[in-house]
Design a protein around this motif. Structure first.
Motif, PDB file in Angstrom:
ATOM      1  N   TYR A   4       0.851  -1.189   0.000  1.00 31.02           N
ATOM      2  CA  TYR A   4       0.000   0.000   0.000  1.00 31.02           C
ATOM      3  C   TYR A   4       0.888   1.240   0.000  1.00 31.02           C
ATOM      4  O   TYR A   4       2.010   1.205   0.507  1.00 31.02           O
ATOM      5  CB  TYR A   4      -0.907   0.019   1.245  1.00 31.02           C
TER       6      TYR A   4
ATOM      7  N   VAL B 184       1.432   4.970   1.341  1.00 32.17           N
ATOM      8  CA  VAL B 184       1.044   5.833   2.451  1.00 32.17           C
ATOM      9  C   VAL B 184       1.582   7.230   2.172  1.00 32.17           C
ATOM     10  O   VAL B 184       2.762   7.394   1.862  1.00 32.17           O
ATOM     11  CB  VAL B 184       1.621   5.287   3.784  1.00 32.17           C
TER      12      VAL B 184
ATOM     13  N   TYR C 212       5.959   9.895   0.045  1.00 31.51           N
ATOM     14  CA  TYR C 212       5.279   8.594   0.079  1.00 31.51           C
ATOM     15  C   TYR C 212       6.167   7.512   0.681  1.00 31.51           C
ATOM     16  O   TYR C 212       7.376   7.520   0.501  1.00 31.51           O
ATOM     17  CB  TYR C 212       4.866   8.153  -1.331  1.00 31.51           C
TER      18      TYR C 212
ATOM     19  N   MET D  65      -4.252  -5.954   5.436  1.00 32.30           N
ATOM     20  CA  MET D  65      -5.161  -4.885   5.841  1.00 32.30           C
ATOM     21  C   MET D  65      -6.221  -5.410   6.804  1.00 32.30           C
ATOM     22  O   MET D  65      -7.055  -6.237   6.443  1.00 32.30           O
ATOM     23  CB  MET D  65      -5.804  -4.290   4.586  1.00 32.30           C
TER      24      MET D  65
ATOM     25  N   TRP E  10      -4.694  -0.956   9.740  1.00 34.67           N
ATOM     26  CA  TRP E  10      -5.051   0.308   9.085  1.00 34.67           C
ATOM     27  C   TRP E  10      -4.944   1.464  10.087  1.00 34.67           C
ATOM     28  O   TRP E  10      -4.341   2.489   9.798  1.00 34.67           O
ATOM     29  CB  TRP E  10      -6.493   0.221   8.552  1.00 34.67           C
TER      30      TRP E  10
ATOM     31  N   VAL F  27      -1.213   2.335  11.045  1.00 36.78           N
ATOM     32  CA  VAL F  27      -0.500   3.068   9.999  1.00 36.78           C
ATOM     33  C   VAL F  27      -1.085   4.479   9.860  1.00 36.78           C
ATOM     34  O   VAL F  27      -0.361   5.473   9.837  1.00 36.78           O
ATOM     35  CB  VAL F  27      -0.568   2.330   8.641  1.00 36.78           C
ATOM     36  N   ARG F  28      -2.418   4.559   9.790  1.00 35.26           N
ATOM     37  CA  ARG F  28      -3.105   5.826   9.567  1.00 35.26           C
ATOM     38  C   ARG F  28      -2.796   6.841  10.666  1.00 35.26           C
ATOM     39  O   ARG F  28      -2.740   8.037  10.422  1.00 35.26           O
ATOM     40  CB  ARG F  28      -4.620   5.549   9.496  1.00 35.26           C
TER      41      ARG F  28
ATOM     42  N   VAL G  92       2.007  10.676   9.055  1.00 29.66           N
ATOM     43  CA  VAL G  92       1.186  10.077   7.991  1.00 29.66           C
ATOM     44  C   VAL G  92      -0.058  10.931   7.781  1.00 29.66           C
ATOM     45  O   VAL G  92      -0.738  11.285   8.739  1.00 29.66           O
ATOM     46  CB  VAL G  92       0.768   8.628   8.364  1.00 29.66           C
TER      47      VAL G  92
ATOM     48  N   PHE H  18      -3.700   7.004   3.526  1.00 35.79           N
ATOM     49  CA  PHE H  18      -3.380   6.024   2.488  1.00 35.79           C
ATOM     50  C   PHE H  18      -3.766   6.609   1.140  1.00 35.79           C
ATOM     51  O   PHE H  18      -4.656   7.447   1.054  1.00 35.79           O
ATOM     52  CB  PHE H  18      -4.204   4.742   2.698  1.00 35.79           C
TER      53      PHE H  18
ATOM     54  N   SER I 201     -11.559   6.485   2.615  1.00 34.69           N
ATOM     55  CA  SER I 201     -10.705   5.841   3.617  1.00 34.69           C
ATOM     56  C   SER I 201     -10.413   4.396   3.201  1.00 34.69           C
ATOM     57  O   SER I 201     -10.057   3.567   4.027  1.00 34.69           O
ATOM     58  CB  SER I 201     -11.390   5.874   4.985  1.00 34.69           C
TER      59      SER I 201
ATOM     60  N   PRO J  39      -7.960   2.158   1.330  1.00 35.21           N
ATOM     61  CA  PRO J  39      -6.672   2.065   0.644  1.00 35.21           C
ATOM     62  C   PRO J  39      -6.730   1.077  -0.524  1.00 35.21           C
ATOM     63  O   PRO J  39      -7.398   0.055  -0.444  1.00 35.21           O
ATOM     64  CB  PRO J  39      -5.726   1.538   1.716  1.00 35.21           C
TER      65      PRO J  39
END
Length: 177
Positions: free
Chosen positions: A13, A15, A71, A78, A83, A86-87, A92, A95, A100, A102
């Motif tokens: 993915y 980010v 990036y 996932m 999620w 990471v989010r 960050v 994604f 929302s 990704p």
């Protein structure tokens, strides 16, 4: 989703981060993964870099530049938790994908970016007779002398002008007879 994919297949993915925060995001995320024991869900985090030659004061100097500034690429399974982690990592902004949700990179995109190496499928071995299927030697027939998977090359002894000549080809340029 591809037929052989399952929801627990790790995917790459993209980010989005604040500019200049790529390495901080990578370090923060790695720390969180370690502290929370999420190694099974967040498998790899990379900031793609490429070497460039810069000439300063008449001197050549190799420097590493970010291929995609702003990036970071994350290989993960996932889930709501992965999620969220990471989010909500510092630096960050989200994604890449609509809303929302990704969107994972396709195998083709990953291959083009050089992020992950795909093992080439080789159905021939040393001593096999093969035909060259592309390039300047197309339709020549020869015998495989050596296969180098690391360099993705194969050495084939091809009969040219009445004598055996070793030529180095890409793995995909030949086909077993």
């Amino acid at each position: 989703m591809l037929p052989n994919d399952t929801p627990d297949t790790p995917k790459w993915y993209v980010v989005h981060t604040y500019s200049g925060y790529e390495n901080k995001v990578k370090a923060n995320l790695e720390k969180i993964v370690e502290n929370r024991g999420l190694q099974d869900y967040i498998l790899d985090i990379i900031v793609p870099m490429e070497e460039q030659i810069e000439i300063k004061d008449g001197k050549k100097k190799a420097i590493l530049r970010k291929v995609f500034p702003g990036y970071v690429l994350v290989k993960m399974i996932m889930t709501d938790e992965s999620w969220y982690v990471v989010r909500n990592t510092r630096g960050v902004t989200g994604f890449v994908g609509p809303g929302s949700k990704p969107v994972p990179l396709t195998d083709e995109e990953i291959k083009n970016m050089g992020v992950e190496e795909f093992a080439p499928v080789v159905d021939y071995e040393v001593g096999d007779s093969v035909r060259v299927i592309s390039g300047p030697l197309e339709n020549f027939i020869g015998e495989v002398e050596e296969i180098n998977l690391e360099k993705k090359k194969v050495r084939v002894a091809v009969s040219m002008f009445g004598r055996e000549t070793p030529v180095e080809l890409e793995l995909a340029q030949i086909q077993k007879l």
